[in-house]
Design a protein around this motif. Structure first.
Motif, PDB file in Angstrom:
ATOM      1  N   ASN A 136      53.041  42.458  42.510  1.00 22.79           N
ATOM      2  CA  ASN A 136      51.681  42.972  42.634  1.00 22.79           C
ATOM      3  C   ASN A 136      51.676  44.410  42.142  1.00 22.79           C
ATOM      4  O   ASN A 136      52.717  45.072  42.146  1.00 22.79           O
ATOM      5  N   ILE A 137      50.498  44.893  41.738  1.00 24.38           N
ATOM      6  CA  ILE A 137      50.457  46.256  41.197  1.00 24.38           C
ATOM      7  C   ILE A 137      49.198  46.988  41.678  1.00 24.38           C
ATOM      8  O   ILE A 137      48.202  46.346  42.034  1.00 24.38           O
ATOM      9  N   PRO A 138      49.217  48.313  41.669  1.00 21.63           N
ATOM     10  CA  PRO A 138      47.999  49.059  42.027  1.00 21.63           C
ATOM     11  C   PRO A 138      46.892  48.773  40.993  1.00 21.63           C
ATOM     12  O   PRO A 138      47.177  48.682  39.793  1.00 21.63           O
ATOM     13  N   VAL A 195      51.106  34.489  43.799  1.00 22.94           N
ATOM     14  CA  VAL A 195      50.708  34.144  45.161  1.00 22.94           C
ATOM     15  C   VAL A 195      49.418  34.878  45.555  1.00 22.94           C
ATOM     16  O   VAL A 195      48.497  34.276  46.097  1.00 22.94           O
ATOM     17  N   TYR A 196      49.354  36.175  45.249  1.00 21.20           N
ATOM     18  CA  TYR A 196      48.238  36.983  45.750  1.00 21.20           C
ATOM     19  C   TYR A 196      47.077  37.000  44.762  1.00 21.20           C
ATOM     20  O   TYR A 196      47.260  37.321  43.579  1.00 21.20           O
ATOM     21  N   GLY A 197      45.876  36.668  45.290  1.00 18.25           N
ATOM     22  CA  GLY A 197      44.694  36.562  44.433  1.00 18.25           C
ATOM     23  C   GLY A 197      43.867  37.831  44.378  1.00 18.25           C
ATOM     24  O   GLY A 197      42.872  37.898  43.673  1.00 18.25           O
ATOM     25  N   TYR A 198      44.246  38.874  45.131  1.00 17.86           N
ATOM     26  CA  TYR A 198      43.451  40.119  45.103  1.00 17.86           C
ATOM     27  C   TYR A 198      43.655  40.852  43.787  1.00 17.86           C
ATOM     28  O   TYR A 198      44.565  40.520  43.010  1.00 17.86           O
ATOM     29  N   GLU A 199      42.821  41.876  43.563  1.00 16.96           N
ATOM     30  CA  GLU A 199      42.897  42.632  42.311  1.00 16.96           C
ATOM     31  C   GLU A 199      44.297  43.255  42.167  1.00 16.96           C
ATOM     32  O   GLU A 199      44.734  44.012  43.040  1.00 16.96           O
ATOM     33  N   GLY A 200      44.991  42.928  41.090  1.00 22.77           N
ATOM     34  CA  GLY A 200      46.343  43.450  40.886  1.00 22.77           C
ATOM     35  C   GLY A 200      47.423  42.574  41.508  1.00 22.77           C
ATOM     36  O   GLY A 200      48.616  42.847  41.376  1.00 22.77           O
ATOM     37  N   GLY A 201      47.014  41.508  42.217  1.00 24.97           N
ATOM     38  CA  GLY A 201      47.987  40.561  42.779  1.00 24.97           C
ATOM     39  C   GLY A 201      48.555  39.684  41.663  1.00 24.97           C
ATOM     40  O   GLY A 201      47.973  39.568  40.573  1.00 24.97           O
ATOM     41  N   GLY A 202      49.677  39.026  41.931  1.00 27.12           N
ATOM     42  CA  GLY A 202      50.355  38.229  40.900  1.00 27.12           C
ATOM     43  C   GLY A 202      49.468  37.177  40.248  1.00 27.12           C
ATOM     44  O   GLY A 202      49.560  36.924  39.047  1.00 27.12           O
ATOM     45  N   HIS A 235      46.156  37.231  39.909  1.00 28.62           N
ATOM     46  CA  HIS A 235      45.220  37.920  39.018  1.00 28.62           C
ATOM     47  C   HIS A 235      45.927  38.311  37.719  1.00 28.62           C
ATOM     48  O   HIS A 235      45.407  38.114  36.615  1.00 28.62           O
ATOM     49  N   LEU A 236      47.147  38.831  37.843  1.00 29.04           N
ATOM     50  CA  LEU A 236      47.886  39.287  36.650  1.00 29.04           C
ATOM     51  C   LEU A 236      48.204  38.116  35.720  1.00 29.04           C
ATOM     52  O   LEU A 236      48.092  38.233  34.500  1.00 29.04           O
ATOM     53  N   LYS A 237      48.579  36.991  36.325  1.00 25.72           N
ATOM     54  CA  LYS A 237      48.900  35.817  35.495  1.00 25.72           C
ATOM     55  C   LYS A 237      47.654  35.353  34.742  1.00 25.72           C
ATOM     56  O   LYS A 237      47.726  34.993  33.560  1.00 25.72           O
ATOM     57  N   GLU A 238      46.511  35.391  35.437  1.00 25.31           N
ATOM     58  CA  GLU A 238      45.252  35.005  34.778  1.00 25.31           C
ATOM     59  C   GLU A 238      44.941  35.933  33.597  1.00 25.31           C
ATOM     60  O   GLU A 238      44.380  35.522  32.590  1.00 25.31           O
ATOM     61  N   LEU A 239      45.345  37.191  33.720  1.00 21.40           N
ATOM     62  CA  LEU A 239      45.103  38.146  32.620  1.00 21.40           C
ATOM     63  C   LEU A 239      46.047  37.903  31.434  1.00 21.40           C
ATOM     64  O   LEU A 239      45.868  38.463  30.361  1.00 21.40           O
ATOM     65  N   GLY A 240      47.103  37.114  31.659  1.00 18.76           N
ATOM     66  CA  GLY A 240      48.053  36.834  30.578  1.00 18.76           C
ATOM     67  C   GLY A 240      49.400  37.529  30.741  1.00 18.76           C
ATOM     68  O   GLY A 240      50.232  37.510  29.829  1.00 18.76           O
ATOM     69  N   VAL A 241      49.604  38.132  31.923  1.00 17.34           N
ATOM     70  CA  VAL A 241      50.901  38.778  32.180  1.00 17.34           C
ATOM     71  C   VAL A 241      51.958  37.688  32.378  1.00 17.34           C
ATOM     72  O   VAL A 241      51.705  36.658  32.999  1.00 17.34           O
TER      73      VAL A 241
END
Ligand SMILES: NC(=O)C[C@H](N)C(=O)O
Length: 326
Positions: free
Chosen positions: A244-246, A277-284, A286-292
């Motif tokens: 997860n990230i800020p 696992v984490y769906g909040y902003e900056g959670g894993g 969310h990041l995967k959905e962005l293409g990370v």
């Protein structure tokens, strides 16, 4: 029949350093041949050939040198009379060279990296015993097929799991969560566990312009934006916890991905995978959905090397993500 030999390749590090009274610090000074000469019991194990590859502190080691070394080692191991290879190295980047070699070397013969925390002029230097144990391991038939091994302080670790954990103590290398896979006793090399899934990437080049950013609470995207502006080829983030990230970093990530710069996520935690696992902003999630791309269990410094190799083969995020499944 003559006994097969172990080739000892010296690259530098504290193991090959001495105190310099002019510089008032420890500097490279000892040749590969001198390192081996200082360990007389080696002659009772097998014939040894010494090759001085470099004599550099390991913070001077580069991915390119590691890659070239891996190719050289593969050539050496192809010789019938070579049982295995030992590489003496500095401890600071040892885990990186070990991992690069692990991914690139195709031979199943043993390759062992060793080092020292105390230089040869200090009281109780650890280098000679570590060299002896590394040669015993490289000569052991049981060491074959386990990937590149790190032999220090009588312990045997895998390249994938090992990391330096202390800046000075001789018991610095550890494989957090997993532990060593074996040890070197007086009379024999003993393996207690088998590493599963040693990954081999059949890749013949690397793209060096890949950068690692360590994240912390409250950081923003200043660094990632600078890297995108510079046009780097890849970015690895060392995120928090499960991956997860800020939230302040997100605009920079979107920018990088929009410019086709792959962004790979690791964690600063020393054990466990990054996962969506984490769906909040900056959670894993969310990041995967962005293409990370999620890097699994490997550290940021190892993921950076893997991305350098992956980029030499493909720029397609899906294919890169497959390479990161290990
Ligand atoms: N113990 C060591 O080898 C540390 C040294 N600074 C190196 O990595 O070259």
């Amino acid at each position: 029949m003559t006994k097969a030999k172990v080739v000892v390749i010296s690259t530098g590090g504290t193991i090959a350093m001495r105190y310099d009274p002019v510089k008032q610090g420890i500097v490279p000074a000892v040749t590969g041949a001198e390192l081996v000469e200082a360990v007389p019991p080696l002659k009772d194990i097998c014939p040894i050939e010494v090759m001085e590859y470099s004599n550099i502190p390991s913070p001077h080691m580069t991915p390119k040198i590691m890659f070239t070394l891996a190719k050289r080692v593969d050539d050496i191991l192809a010789q019938e009379d070579v049982a295995g290879v030992v590489i003496t190295h500095g401890t600071d980047t040892l885990e990186e060279t070990a991992y690069m070699l692990d991914l690139v070397i195709t031979s199943n013969k043993p390759v062992c990296l060793t080092a020292a925390m105390r230089s040869s002029a200090e009281i109780s230097p650890d280098g000679p015993k570590n060299i002896l144990d590394a040669v015993k391991t490289a000569y052991s038939k049981d060491a074959a097929g386990k990937g590149v091994l790190i032999v220090l302080n009588e312990e045997i670790h895998t390249a994938r799991d090992v990391t330096k954990t202390h800046s000075a103590n001789i018991k610095t290398f550890a494989s957090p969560f997993w532990g060593p896979i074996g040890y070197v006793d007086n009379d024999q090399v003993i393996f207690k566990r088998l590493p599963l899934g040693v990954q081999k990437l059949n890749i013949n080049d690397l793209v060096e312009d890949v950068h690692l950013i360590k994240l912390a609470s409250g950081v923003d995207d200043t660094i990632i934006k600078l890297l995108v502006e510079k046009g780097v080829k890849g970015i690895v983030l060392e995120g928090l916890g499960r991956g997860n990230i800020p939230p302040g970093v997100i605009p920079g990530i979107k920018l990088a991905i929009a410019k086709n710069i792959p962004v790979v996520l690791t964690t600063r935690v020393h054990g466990g995978r990054v996962l969506d696992v984490y769906g909040y902003e900056g959670g894993g999630k969310h990041l995967k959905e962005l293409g990370v791309i999620l890097a699994g269990e490997i550290s940021g410094q190892k993921a950076r090397l893997k991305l350098m190799l992956a980029l030499a083969q493909t720029n397609d995020p899906k294919e890169i993500a497959e390479i990161f499944v290990d």
